[in-house]
Design an enzyme around this catalytic site. Structure first.
Site, PDB file in Angstrom:
ATOM      1  N   LYS A   1     -11.111  -3.829  -4.869  1.00  0.00           N
ATOM      2  CA  LYS A   1     -11.924  -2.678  -5.250  1.00  0.00           C
ATOM      3  C   LYS A   1     -11.054  -1.478  -5.622  1.00  0.00           C
ATOM      4  CE  LYS A   1     -12.624  -2.579  -0.291  1.00  0.00           C
ATOM      5  NZ  LYS A   1     -13.471  -3.077   0.770  1.00  0.00           N
TER       6      LYS A   1
ATOM      7  N   LYS B   1       0.801  -1.220   0.000  1.00  0.00           N
ATOM      8  CA  LYS B   1       0.000   0.000   0.000  1.00  0.00           C
ATOM      9  C   LYS B   1       0.836   1.274   0.000  1.00  0.00           C
ATOM     10  CE  LYS B   1      -4.409  -1.464   1.768  1.00  0.00           C
ATOM     11  NZ  LYS B   1      -5.523  -1.112   2.624  1.00  0.00           N
TER      12      LYS B   1
ATOM     13  N   LYS C   1      -4.940 -10.155  -6.818  1.00  0.00           N
ATOM     14  CA  LYS C   1      -6.142 -10.324  -6.000  1.00  0.00           C
ATOM     15  C   LYS C   1      -7.290  -9.459  -6.500  1.00  0.00           C
ATOM     16  CE  LYS C   1      -6.658  -8.148  -2.083  1.00  0.00           C
ATOM     17  NZ  LYS C   1      -6.759  -7.605  -0.719  1.00  0.00           N
TER      18      LYS C   1
HETATM   19  P1  AMP Z   1     -10.928  -5.397   3.137  1.00  0.00           P
HETATM   20  O1  AMP Z   1     -12.005  -5.035   2.194  1.00  0.00           O
HETATM   21  O2  AMP Z   1      -9.549  -5.198   2.606  1.00  0.00           O
HETATM   22  O3  AMP Z   1     -11.164  -4.851   4.519  1.00  0.00           O
HETATM   23  O4  AMP Z   1     -11.047  -6.972   3.282  1.00  0.00           O
HETATM   24  C1  AMP Z   1     -12.098  -7.547   4.006  1.00  0.00           C
HETATM   25  C2  AMP Z   1     -11.949  -9.035   4.139  1.00  0.00           C
HETATM   26  O5  AMP Z   1     -12.141  -9.645   2.884  1.00  0.00           O
HETATM   27  C3  AMP Z   1     -10.581  -9.502   4.635  1.00  0.00           C
HETATM   28  O6  AMP Z   1     -10.765 -10.606   5.490  1.00  0.00           O
HETATM   29  C4  AMP Z   1      -9.881  -9.897   3.375  1.00  0.00           C
HETATM   30  O7  AMP Z   1      -8.928 -10.903   3.601  1.00  0.00           O
HETATM   31  C5  AMP Z   1     -11.032 -10.436   2.537  1.00  0.00           C
HETATM   32  N1  AMP Z   1     -10.792 -10.235   1.109  1.00  0.00           N
HETATM   33  C6  AMP Z   1     -10.679  -9.052   0.444  1.00  0.00           C
HETATM   34  N2  AMP Z   1     -10.432  -9.259  -0.862  1.00  0.00           N
HETATM   35  C7  AMP Z   1     -10.426 -10.612  -1.021  1.00  0.00           C
HETATM   36  C8  AMP Z   1     -10.222 -11.458  -2.151  1.00  0.00           C
HETATM   37  N3  AMP Z   1      -9.994 -10.975  -3.365  1.00  0.00           N
HETATM   38  N4  AMP Z   1     -10.279 -12.803  -1.949  1.00  0.00           N
HETATM   39  C9  AMP Z   1     -10.517 -13.327  -0.723  1.00  0.00           C
HETATM   40  N5  AMP Z   1     -10.701 -12.565   0.385  1.00  0.00           N
HETATM   41  C10 AMP Z   1     -10.656 -11.229   0.230  1.00  0.00           C
END
Ligand code: AMP
Ligand code: TRP
Length: 328
Positions: free
Chosen positions: A196, A112, A193
């Site tokens: 968003k 990041k 990955k």
């Molecule tokens: P965040 O939106 O970064 O706060 O992520 C929220 C949760 O979703 C965390 O537990 C991440 O590990 C999971 N997560 C986010 N993107 C992915 C993805 N592409 N595949 C699997 N898990 C994800």
């Protein structure tokens, strides 16, 4: 000891199916068996610049999506992190126990901060606040996607270190990472990955995308060279990724997906994949629409913060006392 599950999804963008598959669906899976704490880590979101109006809207949006996906406010505690000041306070205490060296090894920070010239110190100390989120509630299990594994390991290290130095205070939590769907990859590139923050909007499917948009995005998804719908991450990463999405949204095993599409090309598979995702999201989207404009949502969050504060304060006071801070 009672089993307690805790997790959160940052309100830093629209929620995509990666976050649903990796995290949110697990909240719902475990909430009957475990005591659930599901929060919106808004303090984590502001480690990178956020527009205040958007942040406010997104925080409510993520909360509504938790509930629309099946998190039940009568069973679980649903709240905003910033409404429970104990998070920030224990976060500071955790910073005193975390080492600069171990923080410097966090790959999320490296990713990041790379190439940016204005990086907040909070982005660097982010994992200490995350440790506080988890340890405050004596969580036993933390369902997350693969990318959060390193932060969970650091949380465990800090908890053990604290307990050894100051006496038993924190439960050492276990990460819960599903075998299928721990890492959903971008539809445009199976080596990165699904996220968003990707400027290519066709690389992800949002939980609130319309059926027409979902069909378009899956029809554009990249595939691999031969025509077989076969699960093989080495040789066929793009199709394997789509198969995992099918497996989760269609509630079928990977082997069944292979069987179902044997002898059929990618076209038929991608078409049906879109329909499976649309069907699963339809009731969620309907519940979301009913909730998002309601006062009910704010009432749930307020009550959640009250319950969470009560619980958090027990651990915060214990940690302060253990460290030699006065608690009256
Ligand atoms: P965040 O939106 O970064 O706060 O992520 C929220 C949760 O979703 C965390 O537990 C991440 O590990 C999971 N997560 C986010 N993107 C992915 C993805 N592409 N595949 C699997 N898990 C994800
Ligand atoms: N860091 C997590 C993410 O980026 C969000 C988060 C903050 C979290 N605190 C947490 C997840 C505590 C689980 C438990 O996805």
């Amino acid at each position: 000891m009672a089993k307690r599950i805790l997790s959160g999804i940052k309100p830093s963008g629209d929620l995509n199916i990666g976050g649903y598959v990796g995290a949110l669906r697990q909240f719902v899976m475990y909430q009957n068996e475990y005591d659930g704490f599901f929060f919106i880590p808004d303090l984590h979101a502001i480690t990178v610049p956020q527009d205040p109006k958007e942040l406010r809207e997104r925080s409510r949006q993520i909360a509504a999506l938790y509930i629309a996906a099946g998190c039940d406010p009568d069973k679980s505690t649903i709240f905003l992190q910033s409404q429970v000041p104990a998070h920030a306070e224990l976060g500071w205490l955790m910073e005193t126990q975390a080492y600069f060296g171990e923080m410097s090894r966090m790959t999320q920070f490296k990713d990041k901060s790379e190439g940016k010239d204005a990086v907040s110190t909070a982005l660097f100390t982010y994992p200490a606040l995350m440790a506080a989120d988890i340890l405050l509630y004596q969580a036993t299990h933390v369902p997350v996607g693969e990318d959060q594994k390193q932060h969970l390991e650091l949380t465990r290290d800090i908890a053990n270190r604290f307990n050894n130095r100051f006496g038993q205070t924190f439960t050492v939590p276990e990460p819960v990472i599903q075998e299928v769907g721990a890492r959903v990859m971008g539809l445009d590139d199976p080596s990165s990955k699904m996220s968003k923050s990707n400027p290519n909007t066709s690389s992800y499917v949002l939980l609130l995308d319309t059926p027409a948009v979902i069909r378009k995005k899956f029809s554009r998804a990249v595939t691999d060279s031969d025509m077989a719908v076969r699960y093989d991450w080495e040789a066929k990463p793009a199709v394997s990724n789509l198969m995992e999405i099918y497996s989760v949204f269609g509630d079928v095993t990977i082997a069944e997906v292979e069987r179902r599409f044997e002898g059929q090309g990618y076209g038929a598979f991608k078409k049906e994949l879109a329909e499976v995702v649309i069907a699963k999201l339809a009731p969620l989207q309907e519940k979301y629409e009913a909730l998002i404009g309601s006062d009910e949502l704010d009432r749930i969050l307020k009550e959640g913060a009250r319950k969470a504060s009560e619980e958090a304060h027990k651990t915060l006071d214990a940690a302060k006392r253990a460290m030699g801070l006065l608690v009256y």
